[in-house]
Each structure stands twice: as structure tokens, then as C-alpha cells.
Scaffold this motif. Structure first.
Motif, PDB file in Angstrom:
ATOM      1  N   SER A 174      44.878  39.078  48.929  1.00  0.00           N
ATOM      2  CA  SER A 174      43.593  39.770  49.061  1.00  0.00           C
ATOM      3  C   SER A 174      43.687  41.240  48.730  1.00  0.00           C
ATOM      4  O   SER A 174      42.813  41.800  48.074  1.00  0.00           O
ATOM      5  CB  SER A 174      43.054  39.611  50.493  1.00  0.00           C
ATOM      6  N   ASP A 175      44.755  41.889  49.207  1.00  0.00           N
ATOM      7  CA  ASP A 175      44.810  43.343  49.153  1.00  0.00           C
ATOM      8  C   ASP A 175      46.250  43.815  49.066  1.00  0.00           C
ATOM      9  O   ASP A 175      47.192  43.007  48.933  1.00  0.00           O
ATOM     10  CB  ASP A 175      44.106  43.942  50.376  1.00  0.00           C
ATOM     11  N   VAL A 176      46.441  45.124  49.169  1.00  0.00           N
ATOM     12  CA  VAL A 176      47.765  45.717  49.006  1.00  0.00           C
ATOM     13  C   VAL A 176      48.707  45.281  50.125  1.00  0.00           C
ATOM     14  O   VAL A 176      49.897  45.013  49.878  1.00  0.00           O
ATOM     15  CB  VAL A 176      47.652  47.255  48.944  1.00  0.00           C
ATOM     16  N   ALA A 177      48.214  45.186  51.355  1.00  0.00           N
ATOM     17  CA  ALA A 177      49.065  44.772  52.470  1.00  0.00           C
ATOM     18  C   ALA A 177      49.628  43.370  52.240  1.00  0.00           C
ATOM     19  O   ALA A 177      50.816  43.115  52.470  1.00  0.00           O
ATOM     20  CB  ALA A 177      48.269  44.829  53.777  1.00  0.00           C
ATOM     21  N   GLU A 178      48.795  42.458  51.765  1.00  0.00           N
ATOM     22  CA  GLU A 178      49.266  41.102  51.501  1.00  0.00           C
ATOM     23  C   GLU A 178      50.185  41.068  50.288  1.00  0.00           C
ATOM     24  O   GLU A 178      51.136  40.286  50.244  1.00  0.00           O
ATOM     25  CB  GLU A 178      48.084  40.162  51.309  1.00  0.00           C
ATOM     26  N   TYR A 179      49.916  41.911  49.301  1.00  0.00           N
ATOM     27  CA  TYR A 179      50.796  41.965  48.133  1.00  0.00           C
ATOM     28  C   TYR A 179      52.183  42.447  48.541  1.00  0.00           C
ATOM     29  O   TYR A 179      53.201  41.933  48.046  1.00  0.00           O
ATOM     30  CB  TYR A 179      50.212  42.888  47.072  1.00  0.00           C
ATOM     31  N   GLN A 180      52.243  43.424  49.432  1.00  0.00           N
ATOM     32  CA  GLN A 180      53.527  43.923  49.920  1.00  0.00           C
ATOM     33  C   GLN A 180      54.325  42.801  50.577  1.00  0.00           C
ATOM     34  O   GLN A 180      55.522  42.637  50.340  1.00  0.00           O
ATOM     35  CB  GLN A 180      53.305  45.067  50.913  1.00  0.00           C
ATOM     36  N   GLY A 347      42.944  53.385  29.444  1.00  0.00           N
ATOM     37  CA  GLY A 347      41.568  53.174  29.028  1.00  0.00           C
ATOM     38  C   GLY A 347      40.690  54.351  29.385  1.00  0.00           C
ATOM     39  O   GLY A 347      41.163  55.430  29.758  1.00  0.00           O
ATOM     40  N   VAL A 348      39.385  54.127  29.267  1.00  0.00           N
ATOM     41  CA  VAL A 348      38.403  55.188  29.467  1.00  0.00           C
ATOM     42  C   VAL A 348      37.651  54.977  30.773  1.00  0.00           C
ATOM     43  O   VAL A 348      37.670  53.892  31.361  1.00  0.00           O
ATOM     44  CB  VAL A 348      37.416  55.236  28.279  1.00  0.00           C
ATOM     45  N   ALA A 349      36.960  56.031  31.209  1.00  0.00           N
ATOM     46  CA  ALA A 349      36.320  56.019  32.530  1.00  0.00           C
ATOM     47  C   ALA A 349      35.243  54.948  32.661  1.00  0.00           C
ATOM     48  O   ALA A 349      35.003  54.434  33.756  1.00  0.00           O
ATOM     49  CB  ALA A 349      35.720  57.397  32.819  1.00  0.00           C
ATOM     50  N   ALA A 350      34.611  54.582  31.553  1.00  0.00           N
ATOM     51  CA  ALA A 350      33.543  53.578  31.622  1.00  0.00           C
ATOM     52  C   ALA A 350      34.057  52.226  32.094  1.00  0.00           C
ATOM     53  O   ALA A 350      33.284  51.396  32.561  1.00  0.00           O
ATOM     54  CB  ALA A 350      32.880  53.427  30.253  1.00  0.00           C
ATOM     55  N   HIS A 351      35.391  52.005  31.970  1.00  0.00           N
ATOM     56  CA  HIS A 351      35.993  50.742  32.413  1.00  0.00           C
ATOM     57  C   HIS A 351      37.097  51.002  33.444  1.00  0.00           C
ATOM     58  O   HIS A 351      38.113  50.294  33.474  1.00  0.00           O
ATOM     59  CB  HIS A 351      36.551  49.978  31.211  1.00  0.00           C
ATOM     60  N   ARG A 352      36.889  51.986  34.298  1.00  0.00           N
ATOM     61  CA  ARG A 352      37.919  52.335  35.286  1.00  0.00           C
ATOM     62  C   ARG A 352      38.187  51.161  36.231  1.00  0.00           C
ATOM     63  O   ARG A 352      37.266  50.564  36.786  1.00  0.00           O
ATOM     64  CB  ARG A 352      37.469  53.549  36.109  1.00  0.00           C
ATOM     65  N   PRO A 353      39.459  50.812  36.432  1.00  0.00           N
ATOM     66  CA  PRO A 353      39.786  49.769  37.401  1.00  0.00           C
ATOM     67  C   PRO A 353      39.409  50.202  38.815  1.00  0.00           C
ATOM     68  O   PRO A 353      39.559  51.375  39.180  1.00  0.00           O
ATOM     69  CB  PRO A 353      41.315  49.632  37.270  1.00  0.00           C
ATOM     70  N   ILE A 354      38.912  49.272  39.617  1.00  0.00           N
ATOM     71  CA  ILE A 354      38.534  49.581  40.997  1.00  0.00           C
ATOM     72  C   ILE A 354      39.111  48.519  41.932  1.00  0.00           C
ATOM     73  O   ILE A 354      39.496  47.431  41.515  1.00  0.00           O
ATOM     74  CB  ILE A 354      36.997  49.677  41.166  1.00  0.00           C
ATOM     75  N   GLY A 355      39.166  48.838  43.206  1.00  0.00           N
ATOM     76  CA  GLY A 355      39.688  47.908  44.204  1.00  0.00           C
ATOM     77  C   GLY A 355      41.165  48.152  44.484  1.00  0.00           C
ATOM     78  O   GLY A 355      41.890  48.769  43.687  1.00  0.00           O
ATOM     79  N   GLY A 356      41.624  47.640  45.635  1.00  0.00           N
ATOM     80  CA  GLY A 356      42.982  47.907  46.094  1.00  0.00           C
ATOM     81  C   GLY A 356      44.069  47.439  45.144  1.00  0.00           C
ATOM     82  O   GLY A 356      45.045  48.163  44.891  1.00  0.00           O
ATOM     83  N   ASN A 358      43.936  47.041  41.958  1.00  0.00           N
ATOM     84  CA  ASN A 358      43.965  47.918  40.788  1.00  0.00           C
ATOM     85  C   ASN A 358      44.523  49.291  41.119  1.00  0.00           C
ATOM     86  O   ASN A 358      45.200  49.909  40.291  1.00  0.00           O
ATOM     87  CB  ASN A 358      42.565  48.047  40.189  1.00  0.00           C
ATOM     88  N   ARG A 359      44.227  49.802  42.315  1.00  0.00           N
ATOM     89  CA  ARG A 359      44.837  51.087  42.710  1.00  0.00           C
ATOM     90  C   ARG A 359      46.345  50.931  42.797  1.00  0.00           C
ATOM     91  O   ARG A 359      47.103  51.839  42.423  1.00  0.00           O
ATOM     92  CB  ARG A 359      44.248  51.550  44.052  1.00  0.00           C
ATOM     93  N   LEU A 360      46.799  49.785  43.290  1.00  0.00           N
ATOM     94  CA  LEU A 360      48.234  49.504  43.355  1.00  0.00           C
ATOM     95  C   LEU A 360      48.835  49.446  41.956  1.00  0.00           C
ATOM     96  O   LEU A 360      49.915  49.993  41.709  1.00  0.00           O
ATOM     97  CB  LEU A 360      48.453  48.175  44.088  1.00  0.00           C
TER      98      LEU A 360
END
Length: 379
Positions: A174-180, A347-356, A358-360
């Protein structure tokens, strides 16, 4: 006497079987009811960053580098995921000429525009293995010579837009904690801990994610060009949020039937790709689609284990992807493919990745890529 005992034992087994089926049915009904109640809208259209995410990302980087060290081939360092490529090929991505104004965002702004691109097709495992082994399959597309400021300010010379996808619509974390938790289990070889971190505490078990992982590790397609690939995580699409999908579009290419492949060979997917593009000289065609978030539905940004239902938001085609006939399987091109980097943050700002997740990726992809390239320098 013996017959009576044996029949009694049979009746007991039958009752146990029926009882187990009833219990399983009740559990399925209760869990389905709970998820139907829990997984419903509305959701936030903005990112929500939990505390401690940055520290977890740094720990994941160290674990990912450890995996790269574990899985190197001789002295050559491979990716921490999608290590085995079937090939990198040249492609063309053409924006639809009649694209609706609301869909003209970022690299899709100019209707009819054709981008030159590189496409990498791969297996998902961090260790190269026979293609017949169940696995996720990956596709990464890099648009070239993209104008405008890049998201990574320290790499302004790239002028690229990457789309990174794999062959299942949702992720088994689901998220960064679970990925860890998941990657730590992979690194130690105790993969069961990814879904059962504390076996004595059923509340910590992640049975739904285990089922997603099982569905993700699917049998190989007959060819990399015959699979559908998903971004899994969301991105900006102008002012909206969206996920991407690339699926085969056979009607846009000459009719083609792939000759049967020997699936016992370790690299039969590369062979299938080579058969089509190099031997038979037949191009492959896809459509690139987006699925825009409807925040009134259960389409969360921060949970990549939730599939965005097409009944809530259909996919919309924004471009055609064509892979022309070509020779790609040479030592020089394969080395260049191995050295190629793909990153959703190229890439460019119009397609910026979002969510945990993607931040990871922003932290991990760059760190692992820099580590791998520094170890492979001069080889």
C-alpha cells in the motif's frame, strides 16, 4: 468392525470438509462485506505524507543496494528490480490528432505530435531467471527531446519523459511502510515475512496483498508485445490525477501470428521479440491510455494496492505507440540497454509522480542507479 470404523472415519472427514467450506464461505462473505464498506469514496485529490516516510526511504535505499550487491552477475551490477531485459527498442509515440481538449496535457498538448522514444521490456524479478518462471513483466517508455523544465533540477540536460509500468493494475504493497517490510523480507530470503510479519498476530497478516502478489506473478505471455502494462501509481495530468496504461493495439499494425516459441528456453521472450521485429520485420502496436481520478469514488492516491475500477473511471486513449521492425539484439545495443536508466521522475511537471510509492521512487531509483553505474564504470 473394521468396516464400521473406516466408514465412521470417512463420515468424519466429510463433515470436516463441509465445515471447512462453510467457514471459508462465511469468512469470504464477511471480508468482502468489510472491504466493500471500507474501500469506498470519497478520497483526497491531494497527497498526504505520513510522518517518518523520509527515514523509511533511507532505510529502503540501503536494503535495495544490498539486493544489488547480492544479485550481481560476476562483476556486473544489475538493477534491484526488472534486472532482466528482453530488449530495448526504438519506438514512436504519436498523440491522437483528434484528442479532446481536456486531455491535451503535458507531452500530449500538441495533437498529432510524434515523439521518438526508447522502450525497455523486462521481467520484474531482481535476479535474472528463466522467462517461463511466473513473474511480473515490465515496460518502460522514454520520450526523447522533451522541451521544458525537468522535475529533477540537477539533471536539466535529460529532456525526457518516462513512463514506468508493469503487468498488473495494482501493487502488493500500500505505502512506504509496507514496502520497507516487503523489501527487507526479500533481502533476507524470508519472503513469507513480507505478508506475515508476525505469524502469531493474525491482525498483522496481509492476505489481500498476498493474493495480489500471487496474481502479479503470472505465467509469461507468448511475447512481451502481447501483454498490457499499468503505471500502478498515480501522476499529475495537468490539474487532474491519473494512472497510465499501455495495451496492445493489433488492428493498427499488419496482421501477425507469432510462430510457436520453445518456452523451455531461458530467454524465449527475447526470442519472440526478435522473431517479430528482426526476423519477420513486423512492427508492434499499442495504445497509451490514461485513467483520470474521480475523488468522489474510491480511487486513493496513497494506496497503490487499490485498483482504480474502470467502472468508476474508464481509460481514455491519448496516443498510439508503434515499435517499428528493427535489429535490437546485438552486444553493443544490449550493453546500452543495460546502462539505460528509467525513472518516473525523469519528466516534466505536468506529469509529476504523486503518492507515497512515487515519492519513494524518487529517492531509491536515483540512489540505486548511481550506485550501479559507479560499480559498472569502465566495464
Amino acid at each position: 468392525m473394521f468396516t464400521k470404523i473406516w466408514m465412521g472415519f470417512g463420515v468424519l472427514l466429510l463433515r470436516l470438509l463441509i465445515g471447512g467450506l462453510i467457514i471459508g464461505l462465511v469468512v469470504w462473505i464477511l471480508s468482502s462485506t468489510w472491504f466493500a464498506w471500507h474501500d469506498r469514496g470519497p478520497v483526497s485529490a491531494a497527497e498526504q505524507i505520513p510522518p517518518g516516510e523520509s527515514a523509511m526511504s533511507q532505510e529502503i535505499i540501503q536494503t535495495a543496494i544490498r539486493i544489488v550487491d547480492q544479485h550481481r552477475e560476476s562483476t556486473r551490477y544489475l538493477r534491484d528490480a526488472h534486472a532482466k531485459a528482453h530488449g530495448c527498442v526504438n519506438a514512436e509515440v504519436q498523440v491522437l490528432s483528434d484528442l479532446a481538449p481536456a486531455l491535451r496535457q503535458g507531452v500530449f498538448t500538441e495533437a498529432g505530435k510524434t515523439w521518438q522514444a526508447t522502450m525497455r521490456l523486462s521481467n520484474g524479478n531482481p535476479f535474472p531467471q528463466f522467462d517461463a518462471v511466473t513473474d511480473a513483466r515490465g515496460m518502460a517508455i522514454k520520450l526523447l527531446d522533451v522541451p521544458g523544465a525537468q522535475l529533477l533540477e540537477d539533471k536539466p540536460e535529460r529532456k525526457e519523459q518516462d513512463f514506468v509500468m508493469f503487468s498488473h493494475p495494482n501493487f502488493f504493497v500500500s505505502d512506504v511502510a509496507e514496502y520497507q517490510q516487503n523489501i527487507a523480507a526479500q533481502a533476507t530470503g524470508q519472503t513469507w515475512q513480507a505478508f506475515f510479519p508476525t505469524w502469531w498476530n493474525p491482525r498483522s497478516w496481509q492476505l489481500r496483498h498476498l493474493l495480489i502478489a500471487h496474481a502479479t506473478l503470472a505465467p509469461a505471455p507468448s511475447s512481451p508485445t502481447e501483454a498490457t502494462y499499468y503505471s500502478v501509481s498515480p501522476y499529475k495530468f495537468g490539474s487532474a490525477n491519473a494512472k497510465f496504461r499501455v495495451k496492445p493495439d493489433p488492428q493498427s499494425c499488419p496482421e501477425y501470428t507469432l510462430a510457436p516459441q520453445n518456452e523451455k528456453l531461458p530467454n524465449f521472450l527475447r526470442n519472440a521479440l526478435n522473431q517479430r521485429l528482426s526476423a519477420d520485420r513486423i512492427p508492434a502496436c499499442f495504445v497509451l491510455q490514461i485513467q483520470r481520478q474521480d475523488p468522489s469514488k474510491y480511487m486513493p492516491i496513497e494506496d497503490t494496492s487499490i485498483e482504480w475500477k474502470e467502472s468508476d473511471a474508464p481509460f481514455e486513449t491519448v496516443a498510439k505507440v508503434r515499435v517499428p521492425a528493427q535489429d535490437f539484439d546485438t552486444p553493443a545495443l544490449n550493453l546500452a540497454c543495460d546502462n539505460q536508466s528509467f525513472n518516473p521522475w525523469f519528466g516534466v511537471a505536468a506529469h509529476r509522480p504523486i503518492g507515497g510509492i512515487n515519492r519513494l521512487r524518487k529517492a531509491v531509483y536515483e540512489a540505486v542507479s548511481d550506485y550501479r553505474h559507479s560499480r559498472n564504470a569502465g566495464q
